[in-house]
Each structure stands twice: as C-alpha cells, then as structure tokens.
Enzyme design. Structure first.
Site, PDB file in Angstrom:
ATOM      1  N   GLN A 181      70.005 -23.851 -49.590  1.00  0.00           N
ATOM      2  CA  GLN A 181      70.663 -22.633 -49.082  1.00  0.00           C
ATOM      3  C   GLN A 181      71.796 -22.955 -48.111  1.00  0.00           C
ATOM      4  O   GLN A 181      72.705 -22.149 -47.937  1.00  0.00           O
ATOM      5  CB  GLN A 181      69.639 -21.730 -48.376  1.00  0.00           C
ATOM      6  CG  GLN A 181      68.651 -21.073 -49.314  1.00  0.00           C
ATOM      7  CD  GLN A 181      69.274 -20.009 -50.208  1.00  0.00           C
ATOM      8  OE1 GLN A 181      70.237 -19.353 -49.838  1.00  0.00           O
ATOM      9  NE2 GLN A 181      68.722 -19.842 -51.396  1.00  0.00           N
ATOM     10  N   SER A 201      72.034 -27.656 -54.437  1.00  0.00           N
ATOM     11  CA  SER A 201      72.137 -27.060 -55.768  1.00  0.00           C
ATOM     12  C   SER A 201      73.467 -26.325 -55.870  1.00  0.00           C
ATOM     13  O   SER A 201      73.773 -25.465 -55.041  1.00  0.00           O
ATOM     14  CB  SER A 201      70.974 -26.081 -55.966  1.00  0.00           C
ATOM     15  OG  SER A 201      71.065 -25.461 -57.214  1.00  0.00           O
ATOM     16  N   CYS A 326      62.777 -16.491 -57.234  1.00  0.00           N
ATOM     17  CA  CYS A 326      61.861 -17.268 -58.070  1.00  0.00           C
ATOM     18  C   CYS A 326      60.463 -16.662 -58.061  1.00  0.00           C
ATOM     19  O   CYS A 326      59.665 -16.939 -58.935  1.00  0.00           O
ATOM     20  CB  CYS A 326      61.795 -18.708 -57.579  1.00  0.00           C
ATOM     21  SG  CYS A 326      63.407 -19.418 -57.317  1.00  0.00           S
TER      22      CYS A 326
HETATM   23  N1  PLP Z   1      65.173 -24.674 -52.502  1.00  0.00           N
HETATM   24  C1  PLP Z   1      65.608 -23.519 -51.986  1.00  0.00           C
HETATM   25  C2  PLP Z   1      65.569 -23.314 -50.508  1.00  0.00           C
HETATM   26  C3  PLP Z   1      66.096 -22.514 -52.822  1.00  0.00           C
HETATM   27  O1  PLP Z   1      66.525 -21.361 -52.305  1.00  0.00           O
HETATM   28  C4  PLP Z   1      66.114 -22.736 -54.220  1.00  0.00           C
HETATM   29  C5  PLP Z   1      66.555 -21.679 -55.163  1.00  0.00           C
HETATM   30  O2  PLP Z   1      66.465 -20.511 -54.871  1.00  0.00           O
HETATM   31  C6  PLP Z   1      65.673 -23.982 -54.707  1.00  0.00           C
HETATM   32  C7  PLP Z   1      65.206 -24.924 -53.821  1.00  0.00           C
HETATM   33  C8  PLP Z   1      65.691 -24.293 -56.170  1.00  0.00           C
HETATM   34  O3  PLP Z   1      67.011 -24.574 -56.602  1.00  0.00           O
HETATM   35  P1  PLP Z   1      67.385 -24.518 -58.156  1.00  0.00           P
HETATM   36  O4  PLP Z   1      67.481 -23.078 -58.517  1.00  0.00           O
HETATM   37  O5  PLP Z   1      68.721 -25.209 -58.268  1.00  0.00           O
HETATM   38  O6  PLP Z   1      66.338 -25.249 -58.876  1.00  0.00           O
END
Ligand code: PLP
Length: 381
Positions: A181, A201, A326
């Site tokens: 984030q 990411s 998610c």
């Molecule tokens: N870590 C955090 C803090 C996130 O907000 C997210 C996605 O929302 C992820 C990891 C996972 O990233 P990715 O969607 O690229 O797998």
C-alpha cells in the site's frame, strides 16, 4: 454511461498513461524472450534491466537487490516462506508479525505454523499502530524473521517502520515489510531504514496488474519459492513479464517524481471528504489514527450495513470498499477493524474510501452528496 467515481484506489488503481505507453512496444514489436541471445531478446533484456535500475533507484536499493515476481502476494510468500526455510537450518523457527497484516502475510504465517513454526501476532493500538516495545518484548534468540506492514491496507495507518527495523537490526533478525500500500505513495528508502526485505505490487500505484517486486538485501538468501529456469539470478524461475516490468518501473518513477505534490493534493481532497462526511452524518466516526496514507479514509456509519451501503453507492456509480477487497464476499467482518477494537457490528458498518491521483474536487462533491443520502436511506428502512 454513468460517470464512475472511483474511490477504491487501495484495491487497485487505473493504469497510468505513461506506464501504458512504456509497455506498448513490449506487448507488440519487441516480444522476444529476455533470455534469448538474438537482438530481439537482447532488446527485451535491456528493458528489464533498465526497469530494475529504475526501481532500485526509487527505493534506495541496488539493482541486484530487486527481484520481479507476479504480485504482492507472491512477494510476501517468498519473503516469509523463503526466510523461514533458510533460518530453520540454524534452528530459528519463530516468526513475529502483527494481527492486522494482509492475508497474504497472515495466511502464509498460518501455513508455516502447520509446518512447525511458531508465530507471535503482535497486537495493535486502537489507532492502528504496532508498538515498537511490543516487538522488542516478543523477540527471542529463535526469532527467524519479523514481518510488519509499512502501511495498513484498510486504515492507511503508517507503521513506525524505522524503529521496528532498527530493533531487528540490533537483534540481528531480518525485517520484512509488506509495502504494497505504501510504495508509490510514501517516500521509501530501504537502506536508510534498515529494511531487509520489502514487497510491492505495481497495480497499487498506476502500474499493471500481475507484477510485483521483492527487494532482498544483499547477503540474505531466502529459499526459492518458484523453481525453474535461471531467471532473476537463479532465484525466481519464469520468463520475465517484460511489458509488465517496464510498466511497473514507469509507474513507480512517475509516482516518485510527483510524490510531494500528489500527497498534498490527494490528502487535501481526502481531508475535505472526511470533514464533510463527519459533519453530515450524525454518529459517524473515523477508524484509525491520522498518521496515514494520503488517500485513505475509513469511516464507521453506525446503524448501517456496509455491504448495503456499498450497493446503494454503486447505483450512483461510486466505487468504495467494505473492509479489504480480497475479503469481500466473506461473512466475517474485517479482522483489521476488529484488531483495533471495533465490535463486529461496528466493523460491518464501516467503509473505506481511498482516493488517488485521478480524483477531483467534483468527485468529492459527489461523494459528499451521495454518501449521506445513502446512509439516510438505510436508516429509514
Ligand atoms: N499486501 C497488502 C497490504 C495489500 O493491500 C495487498 C492487496 O490488496 C496485497 C498484499 C496483495 O497484493 P497483490 O494483489 O498484488 O497480490
């Protein structure tokens, strides 16, 4: 078509024009495999390595410390599983993380518990911060790794990363931070901050989906997560996603160059939204403290159901989020909101608005009208 007011930038961001332009030649003309020896391949290799240089420069790392992955989730899994396997060789089988990490970290920790590792889940304050003294107290001679997120995805609260990393450096324990984030939204310097591993990411800062990075400090050797070819210094097999990697670098460069002005503009919009909603909706309150990412606003609207509120807002073209994307569809209220002390009902009545660089004053005007109207409608049922 109805105008979309996109206030869910913590879930994903639109692809930046600069990133798209940078990617196009590698999606069309220069499709060679970066490992191929002919010029079409060499052209792709050059682009991948230039992207690596550029990302390293944005993070204060060296290019050899930057590894391309397929997403933030993979980077988190590699950091945790890889370091756990490596450290277990010397009998260190204890991991420290926090209760309000993203599931990419939490579920990986649970999987490691199944394999015999012990995990300490640090509590967080009611404002949404990990306390350095709690980390200090949890360290043991068997601690293999500490993983604490840079900024929380639901609250936006920015963690005391420098202090946490310093504690780990003094104790000689590797420190990983999930900066998914934070990257592109806060200035990050891994070397100055004693960070040993960092995940990011691309789709969270205007880059393409399906592209992640793991920074691994020189001298650390997490076990490989993916076995395969010799790509990424033999540590992560798989043909490089040339266009995605180029887009990741272009987006991170763009956000890094504009960081100061973006922060000012986005946080000003966010603060106006916050003041307006707190004034317009009786009983409404903010979740989490004020030291947070520029675009994040998490509010509780007591007496409403967050999912119902989202559906009403969707009818007006408004995109926001109840808890983390998610976890959407899960009937469990957000573990983050419960971690800061909200009861299940209050957690279910909360929404996250996350503004980004493309948002405007007009978007905030619309939100300030639509959200109180939707809350009123729900209260009248
Ligand atoms: N870590 C955090 C803090 C996130 O907000 C997210 C996605 O929302 C992820 C990891 C996972 O990233 P990715 O969607 O690229 O797998």
């Amino acid at each position: 078509m109805q105008k979309i007011i996109y206030a869910d930038n913590a879930a994903t961001t639109p692809l930046s024009q600069k990133a798209l332009t940078a990617m196009m030649p590698y999606l069309t003309e220069f499709y060679g495999n970066p490992s191929a020896l002919y010029s079409l391949g060499r052209r792709a290799r050059k682009a991948v390595e230039q992207a690596r240089d550029s990302i390293a420069a944005c993070l204060g790392a060296t290019p050899e410390e930057i590894y391309f992955t397929a997403c933030g989730t993979e980077s988190d899994n590699w950091a945790l599983r890889g370091m756990a396997a490596e450290q277990a060789k010397s009998g260190r089988r204890h991991i420290i993380t926090s209760v309000f990490e993203h599931h990419a970290v939490l579920h990986t920790c649970q999987a490691l518990e199944q394999k015999g590792f012990s995990v300490t889940y640090l509590p967080v304050t009611k404002d949404g911060y990990v306390r350095p003294e709690d980390l200090q107290a949890a360290l043991t001679p068997k601690t293999a790794l500490v993983s604490i997120m840079y900024a929380n995805n639901e609250l936006g609260t920015v963690q005391p990363v420098r202090q946490l990393a310093d504690i780990c450096r003094t104790a000689d324990v590797p420190f990983h931070t999930d900066a998914v984030q934070a990257a592109g939204h806060l200035p990050i310097n891994v070397h100055l901050n004693n960070i040993d591993l960092l995940s990011l990411s691309a789709h969270k800062f205007g880059g393409p989906k399906g592209c992640g990075v793991l920074y691994i400090r020189r001298g650390l050797h997490p076990a490989n997560l993916l076995c395969g070819g010799a790509q990424e210094q033999g540590r992560r097999g798989g043909t490089e996603n040339t266009a995605g990697i180029v887009g990741t670098a272009a987006a991170l460069r763009e956000r890094t160059a504009a960081l100061e002005q973006d922060t000012k503009r986005v946080s000003t919009l966010r603060d106006r939204l916050e003041r307006g909603l707190l004034a317009a909706v009786p009983g409404c309150f903010r979740n989490g403290g004020s030291h947070r990412l520029p675009g994040h606003l998490n509010l509780c609207f007591p007496g409403t159901d967050g999912e119902a509120l989202l559906l009403l807002l969707d009818q007006q073209g408004i995109c926001a989020s109840a808890g983390s994307a998610c976890a959407a569809g899960s009937i469990e209220p957000s573990h983050v909101l419960q971690a800061i002390g909200l009861d299940r009902q209050a957690a279910r009545s909360s929404l996250r608005f996350s503004l980004g660089v493309q948002n405007t004053e007009e978007d905030v005007d619309q939100l300030l009208k639509a959200v109180p109207d939707a809350v009123k409608r729900l209260h009248s049922f």
